[in-house]
Motif scaffolding. Structure first.
Motif, PDB file in Angstrom:
ATOM      1  N   LYS A 230       0.851  -1.187   0.000  1.00 29.13           N
ATOM      2  CA  LYS A 230       0.000   0.000   0.000  1.00 29.13           C
ATOM      3  C   LYS A 230       0.885   1.234   0.000  1.00 29.13           C
ATOM      4  O   LYS A 230       1.945   1.234   0.629  1.00 29.13           O
ATOM      5  CB  LYS A 230      -0.856  -0.006   1.281  1.00 29.13           C
ATOM      6  CG  LYS A 230      -1.766  -1.209   1.390  1.00 29.13           C
ATOM      7  CD  LYS A 230      -2.031  -1.630   2.840  1.00 29.13           C
ATOM      8  CE  LYS A 230      -0.988  -2.592   3.351  1.00 29.13           C
ATOM      9  NZ  LYS A 230      -1.274  -3.222   4.633  1.00 29.13           N
ATOM     10  N   GLN A 366       5.408   1.139  11.979  1.00 30.78           N
ATOM     11  CA  GLN A 366       4.993   0.650  10.658  1.00 30.78           C
ATOM     12  C   GLN A 366       5.164   1.761   9.632  1.00 30.78           C
ATOM     13  O   GLN A 366       5.268   2.929   9.998  1.00 30.78           O
ATOM     14  CB  GLN A 366       3.504   0.338  10.641  1.00 30.78           C
ATOM     15  CG  GLN A 366       2.952  -0.459  11.758  1.00 30.78           C
ATOM     16  CD  GLN A 366       1.440  -0.607  11.593  1.00 30.78           C
ATOM     17  OE1 GLN A 366       0.709   0.375  11.619  1.00 30.78           O
ATOM     18  NE2 GLN A 366       0.978  -1.828  11.421  1.00 30.78           N
ATOM     19  N   GLU A 368       2.869   3.004   8.063  1.00 25.76           N
ATOM     20  CA  GLU A 368       1.760   3.926   8.295  1.00 25.76           C
ATOM     21  C   GLU A 368       2.035   4.911   9.434  1.00 25.76           C
ATOM     22  O   GLU A 368       1.541   6.040   9.413  1.00 25.76           O
ATOM     23  CB  GLU A 368       0.486   3.128   8.638  1.00 25.76           C
ATOM     24  CG  GLU A 368      -0.096   2.325   7.469  1.00 25.76           C
ATOM     25  CD  GLU A 368       0.555   0.942   7.302  1.00 25.76           C
ATOM     26  OE1 GLU A 368       1.633   0.695   7.889  1.00 25.76           O
ATOM     27  OE2 GLU A 368      -0.015   0.118   6.564  1.00 25.76           O
ATOM     28  N   ARG A 474       0.857 -10.518  13.631  1.00 18.72           N
ATOM     29  CA  ARG A 474       0.002  -9.767  12.725  1.00 18.72           C
ATOM     30  C   ARG A 474      -1.357 -10.426  12.745  1.00 18.72           C
ATOM     31  O   ARG A 474      -1.442 -11.659  12.728  1.00 18.72           O
ATOM     32  CB  ARG A 474       0.539  -9.854  11.314  1.00 18.72           C
ATOM     33  CG  ARG A 474       1.845  -9.188  11.146  1.00 18.72           C
ATOM     34  CD  ARG A 474       2.529  -9.806   9.951  1.00 18.72           C
ATOM     35  NE  ARG A 474       3.776  -9.101   9.717  1.00 18.72           N
ATOM     36  CZ  ARG A 474       3.844  -7.943   9.091  1.00 18.72           C
ATOM     37  NH1 ARG A 474       2.762  -7.381   8.607  1.00 18.72           N
ATOM     38  NH2 ARG A 474       4.995  -7.348   8.941  1.00 18.72           N
TER      39      ARG A 474
END
Ligand code: ATP
Ligand code: MG
Length: 599
Positions: A230, A366, A368, A474
């Motif tokens: 992403k 992360q 993000e 995860r």
């Protein structure tokens, strides 16, 4: 918490830590207060290049070495803050000359060469958005990422252009300018420009663009461990988080020599290989070469590296070589080691003490989050197996999930788990400076990451009574076996305590009775043979350590484990292979046999 905590005494610290008392630091910290540490642009503007380069180039650090670049063959090039100001100005001037506008995306596909650093800093100076790609990507992953990012400019080398970009160029209509570095006397191929020639003729004194704190600055693709990568967008204000976490989590001091071993193709190599050390005004080492334990020990020694930020995969590979290889190098300057990217097994934390006299400080974040969110600090107790505690200014919570894995809540607010050591989704209260602002082209996916005030990380974790965060796994890797939720990390760590085991990858295999059963793939240390007797011994060892409910029921030997190029075990690939299913997106898979050597 089977492993004894590692306490720190004043003697363990060679310099006064930036974070001396965790509770005090948390109580007194605010992001608005911390903002005073930034220089800023007139009228409340912010630009990462200004904080990383110009503010130092204008002061007493101007002639300090900002980056010591070490070439593949061992040659070195020292770049001062003043040099970086000139070279990033030249790149920005080239972009202006090409008509590149603010917020246009500039991709960089090169090895770790000085031009990469000039291009990233020059793009930021120009007000563009920089996106670094890992140089080992093949044409498809490059095409996919440049297309998602709508890249207008690509900086690369003649070889990479010929082999990887030329074949896909016709599929990238937005890509107007390809700039080649290192052409020498060769003429550029059709459709490409000679970057070195452009740079030589460019202006070396270009002011930083008047960007706002919320203007986009960096685009990073996730590692693709769990699926298609992403594209996370970060803004200029993120530099505040990089500055603060460099000080608090990595304990950077003015006179440090810092080495972040991550490639800038991953977020770590930009946030901590470029932005954080430069914003903090320290000296950094950049190594063009590939991972090689002997080379790394030499670099640590020869450059008097004081703070070293690396990855568990590298640590585990050093461990495989044995303790004597590490001890053979005197590293008197080294005072702090940290690691990120994957669970750091308690075994590895302790190995740091045996090998270097220093524990390895795990931290968690992360793509993000843009910067370190949870960390073990220089002055605070380490609980091996825990990722540490949240950075001052960062609030984390464990959110309750239902049986389908959906965060539970009422009126849009999630339910927070407040019983210590209870699993749930690790979440961060929104609003920190380096929070990603977008998944490019995927607004729904972005929106789904937030529940009420909280960003949901997709990782499962637990908090102990003192606020230490314990990684479970995860969410996508969690194994559901006979009513138990099992994190692969716990099982892998237990197996790694057996002297024969170098690495392990654990996943759930569908089972008609248990739902899933725990299966382990094990990579042996040199000198151990994959015999049936050893297989049975390891299954027994697991059972003794973990109990029958959690221990692997099946165990096989592997000659390598599938990993991302950033060194993360791709458990989804192990699982798909086991079941003969399609393996999904493999754009970030390290060619096996290399062992995930690019942390
Ligand atoms: P994708 O999102 O594409 O599947 P990815 O999550 O691996 O890839 P990154 O953003 O590079 O991409 O990695 C962040 C993830 O790495 C975290 O969400 C976590 O699962 C793992 N991770 C990072 N640091 C640690 C750590 N200290 N301990 C355990 N896991 C970690
Ligand atoms: Mg992820």
């Amino acid at each position: 918490m089977a492993h004894a905590p590692i306490t720190k005494s004043a003697r363990d610290l060679r310099v006064a830590p930036n974070l001396a008392d965790y509770a005090d630091a948390r109580a007194s910290f605010t992001w608005s207060g911390a903002r005073a540490a930034l220089d800023g642009l007139p009228g409340g503007g912010a630009n990462i290049a200004h904080e990383c380069v110009d503010r130092h180039a204008a002061g007493p650090r101007a002639d300090r070495v900002a980056l010591r670049w070490i070439g593949r063959g061992g040659e070195t090039l020292d770049l001062t803050y003043a040099d970086l100001r000139r070279s990033s100005s030249r790149f920005a001037s080239v972009l202006s000359g090409l008509g590149v506008e603010r917020a246009d995306r500039v991709f960089v596909l090169t090895g770790r060469i000085p031009a990469l650093y000039d291009a990233v800093l020059g793009t930021l100076r120009h007000g563009g958005v920089a996106c670094t790609l890992f140089a080992a990507f093949g044409p498809e992953p490059i095409c996919q990422r440049v297309a998602i990012g709508g890249g207008r400019v690509l900086v690369t080398t003649p070889r990479l252009y010929r082999q990887r970009v030329a074949p896909i160029r016709h599929r990238l209509p937005d890509l107007e300018h390809v700039l080649l570095v290192g052409l020498g006397d060769d003429a550029p191929p059709d459709g490409a420009l000679d970057l070195d020639a452009l740079v030589a003729a460019a202006d070396d004194d270009v002011a930083v663009a008047p960007t706002r704190p919320d203007d986009p600055a960096l685009l990073h693709f996730t590692s693709g461990t769990t699926g298609t990568p992403k594209g996370a967008v970060h803004v200029h204000e993120a530099v505040l988080a990089h500055l603060v976490t460099g000080r608090l989590a990595l304990d950077l001091h003015d006179d440090d020599v810092f080495w972040c071993t991550a490639d800038p193709g991953w977020v770590t190599g930009v946030s901590y290989g470029i932005v954080s050390p430069l914003a903090n005004g320290v000296r950094s080492v950049v190594d063009e070469g590939e991972f090689d334990p002997e080379r790394w020990f030499r670099i640590l020694a020869e450059n008097d590296v004081t703070v070293w930020y690396t990855a568990p995969t590298a640590v585990r590979m050093m461990m495989r070589l044995g303790i004597d290889a590490a001890r053979a190098h005197a590293l008197p300057a080294l005072r702090f080691i940290a690691s990120v990217g994957e669970p750091l097994n308690p075994e590895a934390v302790r190995w740091g003490i045996d090998a270097f006299g220093l524990p390895i400080h795990d931290n968690w974040w992360q793509t993000e989050t843009g910067g370190i969110m949870v960390a073990n600090y220089a002055a605070t107790e380490i609980r091996p197996g825990s990722m540490g505690r949240p950075i001052p200014g960062i609030d984390v919570a464990i959110l309750r999930r239902d049986a389908r894995g959906v965060v539970v809540g009422t009126d849009g607010e999630p339910e927070i788990v407040d019983t210590p050591m209870t699993e749930g989704e690790l979440a961060i209260r929104r609003g920190w400076p380096s929070m990603f602002r977008e998944y490019l082209g995927e607004p729904d996916r972005y929106a789904k990451c937030f529940v009420g005030d909280w960003y949901c990380s997709g990782d499962l974790a637990m908090l102990d009574a003192d606020g230490y965060v314990w990684f479970v796994g995860r969410a996508d890797d969690i194994i559901k076996s006979a009513g138990h939720l099992i994190g692969p990390f716990e099982v892998e760590s237990a197996l790694m305590e057996h002297p024969a085991v170098a690495e392990a990858g654990v996943f759930g295999k569908p089972d008609p009775i248990a739902g899933e059963l725990v299966k382990a793939m094990v990579l042996l240390r040199p000198g151990f043979e994959p015999t049936e007797a050893l297989r049975l011994e390891l299954i027994g060892f697991g059972r003794k350590r973990l109990g029958a409910a959690i221990a692997p029921k099946e165990l096989d030997f592997a000659s390598s484990l599938p990993k991302t190029r950033s060194g993360k075990i791709m458990r989804r690939v192990l699982r798909a292979r086991e079941l003969g299913l399609p393996v999904g997106d493999l754009s970030t898979l390290e060619p096996e046999g290399n062992g995930g050597t690019e942390p």
